[in-house]
Design a protein around this motif. Structure first.
Motif, mmCIF file in Angstrom:
data_model
loop_
_atom_site.group_PDB
_atom_site.id
_atom_site.type_symbol
_atom_site.label_atom_id
_atom_site.label_comp_id
_atom_site.label_asym_id
_atom_site.label_seq_id
_atom_site.Cartn_x
_atom_site.Cartn_y
_atom_site.Cartn_z
ATOM 1 N N ASN A 1 0.835 -1.195 0.000
ATOM 2 C CA ASN A 1 0.000 0.000 0.000
ATOM 3 C C ASN A 1 0.879 1.258 0.000
ATOM 4 O OD1 ASN A 1 0.807 0.574 2.669
ATOM 5 N ND2 ASN A 1 -0.859 -0.682 3.507
ATOM 6 N N ILE A 2 0.261 2.414 -0.162
ATOM 7 C CA ILE A 2 0.992 3.662 -0.329
ATOM 8 C C ILE A 2 1.813 4.005 0.913
ATOM 9 C CG2 ILE A 2 0.729 6.150 -0.694
ATOM 10 C CD1 ILE A 2 -1.674 5.601 -2.382
ATOM 11 N N ALA A 3 1.242 3.790 2.089
ATOM 12 C CA ALA A 3 1.920 4.180 3.319
ATOM 13 C C ALA A 3 3.189 3.378 3.576
ATOM 14 C CB ALA A 3 0.973 4.031 4.513
ATOM 15 N N SER A 4 3.383 2.275 2.868
ATOM 16 C CA SER A 4 4.542 1.409 3.122
ATOM 17 C C SER A 4 5.848 2.034 2.676
ATOM 18 C CB SER A 4 4.357 0.067 2.415
ATOM 19 O OG SER A 4 4.319 0.253 1.009
ATOM 20 N N ILE A 5 5.822 3.123 1.879
ATOM 21 C CA ILE A 5 7.068 3.732 1.415
ATOM 22 C C ILE A 5 7.534 4.866 2.324
ATOM 23 C CG2 ILE A 5 6.700 3.121 -0.999
ATOM 24 C CD1 ILE A 5 5.790 5.931 -1.549
ATOM 25 N N VAL A 6 6.825 5.106 3.430
ATOM 26 C CA VAL A 6 7.288 6.093 4.424
ATOM 27 C C VAL A 6 8.032 5.336 5.516
ATOM 28 C CG1 VAL A 6 6.628 7.870 6.071
ATOM 29 C CG2 VAL A 6 5.369 7.637 3.930
#
Length: 513
Positions: A361-366
């Protein structure tokens, strides 16, 4: 028959020639600490002209062999020199007149350890010798932890970092060896150091002392002692838990009542207006656009969005203000807003994968605290777009937050495509304040406890200053997370070191230019 004869003659000639010209070592073994300098030396027979002299230093163990420094007939030749040594190895030229070939190695690394070969040639004559180098790192002061695991049991923990790997021994106040009861784990850091954690569980009700000791080659390098029960952290009594539970229930009831009254007062229309403020970068979405799913990875999120940010500490406040103003200009026009919104809605949620091909998901790259994430993608896959969107999303005071990036006090976006200098110089050059930015303050902020994220966009290995200082920063930082975007294959060393590697693979028809 002629071939073997020629070979035998050549061998005899080489033996005779070598006897005329010889190389000798001043020391057969060297030992030095991480990040220090060392000088490896070998002497040789007297020569008439340096222009006919060749000196080659090579590391022959561990495999594979690598060239460290090469002087051929008085001229330096870097064509065969390993990239790991090119900027750190130098032959001290003035000592050649003293018949000494001295190799100066700077900023030693753990992987520099091994066997080195010194080859000296003069015309057709030559000889070689071997020396060994052992790079060590003194172990850090032991971090002690006491944790209660049961009513009568506590867990004692000792943690330290250094090199080489130590032997761990535990004992009590009566010198009883307790080593067979311990549980020790170790992992390798970015600088190839050994971080080791050793744990022992004991009865916390007994009055006793427990000591952990870390030994290298039989010598004690670090020790720490626990005094029980004095060092056991105080636990809340059952009455305390009852009171805490009651207070939590009352506070939850008050909060739920307040939310219910606010929803009833504002009505559905008020909620819709608030939600429309949060549509990321798209103030007037078309009817076909599902704004509830725009740039979000949580299908169960409420209709209204969080409009308050974590209050930052005073120290980075000036830098935060500069960065917020700078990144707010990334999407200065409607066309850019629509482009970014479309990319985040239609492309990014379906383009992030692990190296094994699992969707993310998108939040995994933070990155989390002190975590490094490497985002790899082919040219045109949208790596820079992702970096710009994250920075802009953080800078906006009212917006949906699919990255959960508002929790951070600072986000620093760094364009590495034409980076010059070391890590902090490159970071400083990416910030454009009206007043000059003090590099010492920047260094203290990024290395300290500030909850921040550094995005290195377009990073490519090969800039020695940047590569080495980045490696140092990653090992010395306290909390800062780092996201590195790079083309596939341009950061092999970093890819081997970091634990989290994400691939950006958009569908061909949706790739970002």
């Amino acid at each position: 028959m002629r071939g073997p004869l020629v070979f035998i003659c050549r061998a005899l000639l080489w033996t005779a020639v070598s006897a005329l010209f010889t190389a000798v070592v001043e020391e057969s073994a060297y030992e030095a600490e991480l990040h220090s300098d060392i000088k490896l030396a070998c002497g040789f027979s007297t020569v008439k002209r340096d222009s006919d002299l060749s000196v080659i230093w090579r590391r022959v163990e561990p495999n594979p062999d690598v060239d460290v420094y090469r002087l051929e007939r008085g001229r330096v030749n870097y064509n065969y020199t390993s990239a790991a040594f090119k900027e750190r190895a130098q032959l001290i030229q003035e000592l050649l007149d003293e018949n000494r070939a001295v190799l100066h190695l700077k900023k030693l690394r753990i992987k520099d350890s091994g066997t080195y070969q010194c080859i000296v040639k003069y015309g057709d004559e030559g000889d070689y010798k071997h020396v060994t180098l052992n790079v060590t790192a003194p172990y850090t002061p032991i971090q002690k932890t006491v944790r209660q695991t049961g009513r009568d049991e506590v867990e004692l923990s000792c943690e330290t970092t250094g090199y080489p790997r130590p032997r761990v021994i535990w004992s009590d106040g009566q010198n009883t060896n307790l080593t067979d009861r311990i549980n020790s784990t170790a992992h390798t850091t970015d600088e190839d150091l050994i971080n080791i954690i050793s744990k022992l569980r004991v009865n916390g009700d007994l009055v006793n002392n427990y000591t952990c000791a870390f030994l290298i080659k039989g010598e004690i390098r670090r020790t720490a002692t626990f005094s029980l029960p004095d060092e056991i952290p105080h636990q809340c009594s059952s009455h305390s838990y009852v009171w805490i539970g009651a207070i939590v229930v009352v506070l939850l009831a008050i909060a739920l009542t307040s939310v219910a009254l606010r929803i009833r007062r504002n009505g559905q229309k008020g909620r819709s207006n608030e939600s429309s403020k949060c549509c990321f970068l798209l103030p007037h979405p078309s009817p076909a656009t599902n704004t509830d799913s725009l740039l979000t990875v949580n299908e169960n999120r409420p209709d209204t969005c969080e409009t308050t940010l974590k209050v930052p500490s005073e120290k980075p406040e000036a830098l935060r203000e500069v960065l917020t103003q700078q990144y707010s200009q990334i999407v200065a026009n409607t066309q850019m807003k629509s482009r970014f919104a479309s990319y985040c809605t239609n492309v990014l949620p379906h383009a992030l994968y692990t190296k094994e091909g699992q969707s993310l998901n998108i939040a995994s790259i933070v990155p989390d605290e002190r975590q490094t994430i490497l985002l790899l993608g082919e040219p045109g896959s949208g790596k820079t777009t992702v970096a710009q969107i994250m920075s802009s999303c953080w800078a906006q005071s009212i917006t949906t937050d699919p990255f959960n990036i508002h929790r951070l006090q600072l986000v620093v976006l760094v364009d590495c495509n034409e980076a010059q200098g070391d890590f902090f110089q490159v970071v400083k050059s990416s910030v454009t304040p009206e007043t000059p930015l003090d590099e010492c303050d920047l260094r203290e902020t990024l290395l300290g406890p500030t909850d921040c994220l550094v995005i290195l966009d377009g990073y490519r290995e090969g800039n020695t200053d940047l590569d080495e200082t980045l490696r140092t920063f990653l090992s010395e930082r306290q909390t800062c997370g780092v996201l590195v975007t790079s083309r596939t294959g341009e950061c092999p060393a970093l890819e081997n070191r970091v634990r989290t590697v994400v691939q950006l693979i958009p569908r061909p028809e949706e790739s970002e230019s």
